[in-house]
Structures are given as structure tokens and as C-alpha cells.
Design an enzyme around this catalytic site. Structure first.
Site, PDB file in Angstrom:
ATOM      1  CG  HIS A 109      21.699  37.699  -7.557  1.00 44.47           C
ATOM      2  ND1 HIS A 109      21.224  38.305  -8.672  1.00 44.47           N
ATOM      3  CD2 HIS A 109      22.350  36.590  -7.985  1.00 44.47           C
ATOM      4  CE1 HIS A 109      21.561  37.599  -9.736  1.00 44.47           C
ATOM      5  NE2 HIS A 109      22.242  36.547  -9.354  1.00 44.47           N
ATOM      6  CG  ASP A 112      20.575  41.565  -7.082  1.00 44.44           C
ATOM      7  OD1 ASP A 112      21.478  40.946  -7.640  1.00 44.44           O
ATOM      8  OD2 ASP A 112      19.442  41.094  -6.873  1.00 44.44           O
ATOM      9  CG  HIS A 279      22.876  30.865 -19.550  1.00 40.85           C
ATOM     10  ND1 HIS A 279      22.686  30.692 -18.198  1.00 40.85           N
ATOM     11  CD2 HIS A 279      23.195  32.167 -19.708  1.00 40.85           C
ATOM     12  CE1 HIS A 279      22.888  31.842 -17.567  1.00 40.85           C
ATOM     13  NE2 HIS A 279      23.191  32.752 -18.482  1.00 40.85           N
ATOM     14  CG  ASP A 315      24.669  35.589 -20.639  1.00 44.44           C
ATOM     15  OD1 ASP A 315      23.681  35.432 -21.363  1.00 44.44           O
ATOM     16  OD2 ASP A 315      24.662  35.390 -19.405  1.00 44.44           O
ATOM     17  CG  ASP A 317      22.115  38.543 -19.794  1.00 40.46           C
ATOM     18  OD1 ASP A 317      21.747  37.388 -20.039  1.00 40.46           O
ATOM     19  OD2 ASP A 317      22.926  38.818 -18.892  1.00 40.46           O
ATOM     20  CG  ASP A 347      19.086  36.759 -16.083  1.00 40.43           C
ATOM     21  OD1 ASP A 347      19.553  37.901 -15.963  1.00 40.43           O
ATOM     22  OD2 ASP A 347      19.654  35.737 -15.658  1.00 40.43           O
TER      23      ASP A 347
HETATM   24  C1  XLS Z   1      24.161  34.939 -15.433  1.00 36.81           C
HETATM   25  C2  XLS Z   1      22.969  34.328 -14.872  1.00 36.81           C
HETATM   26  C3  XLS Z   1      22.455  34.953 -13.582  1.00 36.81           C
HETATM   27  C4  XLS Z   1      21.521  33.994 -12.888  1.00 36.81           C
HETATM   28  C5  XLS Z   1      21.291  34.296 -11.447  1.00 36.81           C
HETATM   29  O1  XLS Z   1      24.542  34.711 -16.570  1.00 36.81           O
HETATM   30  O2  XLS Z   1      21.978  34.293 -15.843  1.00 36.81           O
HETATM   31  O3  XLS Z   1      21.849  36.172 -13.841  1.00 36.81           O
HETATM   32  O4  XLS Z   1      20.285  33.936 -13.530  1.00 36.81           O
HETATM   33  O5  XLS Z   1      22.446  34.249 -10.712  1.00 36.81           O
HETATM   34 NI    NI Z   2      19.984  33.755 -15.550  1.00 36.37          NI
HETATM   35 NI    NI Z   3      22.785  34.776 -18.053  1.00 38.83          NI
END
Ligand code: XLS
Ligand code: NI
Ligand code: NI
Length: 448
Positions: A109, A112, A279, A315, A317, A347
């Protein structure tokens, strides 16, 4: 590819050498057991199939903070007081990590990579500076950019959305960031550009004009597309579905919602989907379901590889270690003919309780091995003629006769009634779910 192991002034991951493939018998936690970049599977190497990418935000920016407490990790590249110095050290640490892990791609991003400035012009300047440095590091290491994106969800100005904000001033501000992030992506030779609409949705339906917000989102995406094409971006624009979090409802709810939206607004020629495992599961689907919906539509662009936790509704991750998820995902990818210019972007973040620097490597290595195993198993499953019979053979009654005429639109509802009356009660045909599941399990044993 000939890459030096670290190129800055300082080594950020001392004691960790380039990660090698050591095979399934190895007990070295810092070695690949299955992922072997040059191993051929069905005419392509593992590296070409999997196109792994490391994400900049979780791996180099996240320190483990959660709503109940601050970060637990102290990154040696985040010690300097000046934000520009920190950004520069982070780039060196990141390219050392990429090189040692031996991945071909990375993703970022805008904020970042660089720190946000106090004005549009300052932010543009900061980003340009860091892009210049990243460009040098790319040239020196052979790393490539899978995608870039703009963070238009963290800053408080975006609390009511970015392109769907009820205040035009905020929509324009978001556009300034997206413009700069597209420029950065082009400068770094990025193969894709991502839109994740974190706050494009609502917290309260009763104070939101959803019709107008969705129109604004479509307008914003089409202007971003026009700009990208005008500055020579030849890659794919990607929309990343997610149903909720941070908002109660997000417009890019799931794959089918996004596909409908892109088609409704004439965007499906330039845009595809970036499907994220966690997601899809937040939307109540399997990871492979959203991949399949995108693939069926010809719009599977790229993948954010991670996983959620079945006991948690958010989420999380986590790194993608679930072998079934990886097998099911790779079955869709292989049937689709591969990821094209997309890839598998991690991610994912190590847990708050995982505080050693080497844990960053261990998380990535595990997920790379899991997807390599998924690839091998999926390749074996799809090569088994029983599998295609079990899946496609079920539809044979549509290949000829009245079934074919139905598919061709030649039978009216009345004609169908007459066919039913003549045939009588249809014979029951087993779906053979257990057999399909057993075949996949057998391949897990034989293919790895
Ligand atoms: C957040 C998203 C983010 C996107 C990029 O849940 O996964 O990380 O991949 O903005
Ligand atoms: Ni993502
Ligand atoms: Ni995500």
C-alpha cells in the site's frame, strides 16, 4: 536468478541464509519440504504456477497490536525516530527478507511503503522517494511487483468511506491517493493494481444513500481505470471482495456481488477479482467457492492467500496452513489454466504470540509448502479420469437429444412437460460425494 542476499548497510535477519528446498525428510524449520521453485508440475515449474508474493503491511509494518493491547514485536528496522529513515530501513529489511525467502513478487500500500505527509503534495513526494528506492532494490534483486494499492481506509478522514464517502472532498482526496499509487505501481512495473474497499459500505443503512454511493464507486473505478490506461498501465485492475470488517456491510460483499457490479457498470473488461480466503469465509463461503465463482465468470485475477479461524468471526489473516483449503484452491486454479499475471499474495500475519524474527520466515515457509502440496495433490486429482467423470459425467443427459435441445433454448415449458410425461419418474443418480472426498484424500497420500 542471481540475487545477492542482502544489499543494504545492515543485515536485519542475521543467522538466516537463503531458504533452500531440503525435501520431506528435512527437520530444518527454515527449509522448504515440498516447495521447490524449479520442480516441474504439468509443464510449468512450481515457481511459475504459484507466483508467491510477500505483503509489505503485515510482514514489515504489523507488530501484533490488537484492540486490547499494543504490539508484541519490536522490529529492528523500526528503531529510528524519523519516519523517512524508518521507511528506508524497512525497504532494506523487506528486500533482504524477499531475497532470503526466494519469492518472486511483493505487494504494498502507498503508506506502508512511505509515510503519509501533511498535504497531498507532501504525500506524493514521500511516495515518489520511496518508490525510487524500491525501484533500485528491485533492479538489484530481480524482485517484481505483483500489485500496488492505496490505503484509503486507515486515516480518520475515511471513516465514512473513500469513493463512497457522502462528502465529495473526501472522495477527491481518495482519488489523489489512488492516482499517486497507480503512478507508483506503473513505475515499479506492477502487474496488477488492487482496490480493497475497506470502508466502502455502511455502518447504518438508515443514514446511507446506498444507490448514490454505489454509483460513485463505479464512477471512481472507471476514472481510475482511465487514468491508469492513460499513463501506460497495461496490467489488470483487481477488486478484492470482503463482506464486512471494518464496516457492518461492505459493497464488495463476495465474488458474485463484485462480478455483478463490474458487469453492470461495464468494468469487466479491465477489472478482475482478487479473492482472499478469509474474506470468502467471512461471507459464509468456502475459499474455493469464491475462487470458482470468479473462475466461472472468467474474472479470477489473483489471490490473497491466508485463512481464518472457524471459531472466530473476523479476519484473522492467519498463514494458509490448511491443506484441504490449498488443494481445493489449486484445483480451481489449475482448471482455470493458471493465475495468468496474478499470484498468491500472503495477506497473512504471524500471531501476536509469535515474537521471534524467524517466525516471519516460518509462517511464509509453511504456507508456501502448503500451497506446493496443494498444487501436487490438485494436479494428481485432476489427472484422475474418475474425477472428471464424477463431476462432468453427471451432466451427460444434456449432451444430446432433448437435453441438448433444452440447453440450446429449443424447448418451451410445455415441451418440457411433455418430455416429463413421456419419461415418467426419473431414475435416481447418486452424487457420490463420499467417493469424491475419498479420491481427494487418497491423492493427498500419493502425491506428496
Ligand atoms: C484487508 C485486506 C487488505 C487488502 C489490501 O482485509 O485484505 O489487506 O488486501 O488493501
Ligand atoms: Ni487482502
Ligand atoms: Ni483481509
Amino acid at each position: 536468478m542471481n540475487r545477492s542476499v542482502f544489499i543494504g548497510d545492515r543485515e536485519y535477519f542475521p543467522g538466516i541464509a537463503r531458504i533452500q528446498h531440503e525435501g520431506p525428510e528435512s527437520d530444518n524449520p527454515l527449509a522448504f519440504k515440498t516447495y521447490d521453485p524449479s520442480r516441474a508440475v504439468g509443464g510449468k515449474t512450481m515457481e511459475e504456477h504459484l507466483r508467491f508474493a510477500v505483503c509489505y503491511w503485515h510482514t514489515f509494518c504489523a507488530t501484533g497490536g490488537d484492540p486490547f493491547g499494543p504490539g508484541t514485536r519490536v522490529h529492528p528496522w523500526a528503531e529510528k525516530g524519523d519516519p523517512i529513515d524508518r521507511s528506508r530501513e524497512r525497504v532494506d529489511a523487506a528486500f533482504e527478507f524477499f531475497t532470503k525467502l526466494n519469492v518472486p513478487f511483493w505487494c504494498f500500500h502507498d503508506f506502508d511503503l512511505a509515510s503519509e505527509g501533511g498535504s497531498v503534495a507532501d504525500s506524493e513526494k514521500n511516495l515518489e522517494q520511496m518508490v525510487g528506492m524500491a525501484r533500485e532494490r528491485q533492479d538489484a534483486t530481480g524482485m517484481k511487483l505483483l500489485w500496488g494499492t492505496a490505503n484509503v481506509f486507515s486515516h480518520p478522514r475515511y471513516m465514512n468511506g473513500a469513493s463512497t464517502n457522502p462528502d465529495f472532498a473526501v472522495v477527491a482526496y481518495a482519488a489523489s491517493q489512488v492516482k499517486a499509487a497507480i503512478d507508483a505501481t506503473v513505475e515499479l512495473g506492477g502487474e496488477n493494481y488492487v482496490f480493497w474497499g475497506g470502508r466502502e459500505g455502511y455502518a447504518c443503512l438508515q443514514n446511507t444513500d446506498t444507490r448514490r454511493e454505489l454509483e460513485h464507486m463505479a464512477m471512481f473505478l472507471s476514472k481510475a481505470r482511465d487514468y491508469g490506461r492513460s499513463v501506460g498501465f497495461k496490467g489488470t485492475f483487481l477488486v478484492e471482495p470482503k463482506p464486512m470488517e471494518p464496516m457492518k456491510h461492505q459493497y464488495d460483499f463476495d465474488a458474485l456481488t463484485v462480478i455483478g457490479f463490474l458487469r453492470q457498470h461495464g468494468l469487466a473488461g479491465d477489472f478482475k477479482l482478487n479473492v482472499e480466503a478469509n474474506h470468502a469465509t467471512l461471507a459464509g463461503h468456502a475459499f474455493a467457492h469464491d475462487l470458482r465463482m470468479a473462475a466461472d465468470a472468467g474474472l479470477l485475477g489473483s489471490i490473497d492467500a491466508n485463512r481464518g479461524d472457524p471459531q472466530n468471526g473476523w479476519d484473522t489473516d492467519q498463514f494458509a496452513m490448511d491443506l484441504y483449503d490449498c488443494v481445493h484452491a489449486m484445483m480451481v486454479v489449475l482448471e482455470y489454466g493458471g493465475l495468468g499475471n496474478g499470484g498468491l499474495n500472503f495477506d497473512a500475519r504471524v500471531r501476536r504470540e509469535s515474537t521471534d524474527l524467524e517466525d516471519l520466515f516460518i509462517g511464509h515457509i509453511g504456507a508456501m509448502d502448503a500451497f506446493a502440496r496443494g498444487l501436487l495433490v490438485a494436479d494428481r486429482v485432476l489427472a484422475d479420469p474418475r474425477m472428471s467423470e464424477l463431476r462432468y459425467g453427471r451432466y451427460r443427459s444434456f449432451d444430446s437429444g432433448d437435453g441438448k435441445r433444452f440447453e440450446d433454448g429449443e424447448l418451451s415449458l410445455g415441451d418440457l412437460r411433455d418430455v416429463a410425461a413421456a419419461n415418467g419418474e426419473p431414475r435416481r443418480r447418486s452424487g457420490k460425494q463420499e467417493l469424491v472426498e475419498n479420491l481427494i484424500n487418497d491423492c493427498i497420500v500419493t502425491a506428496c
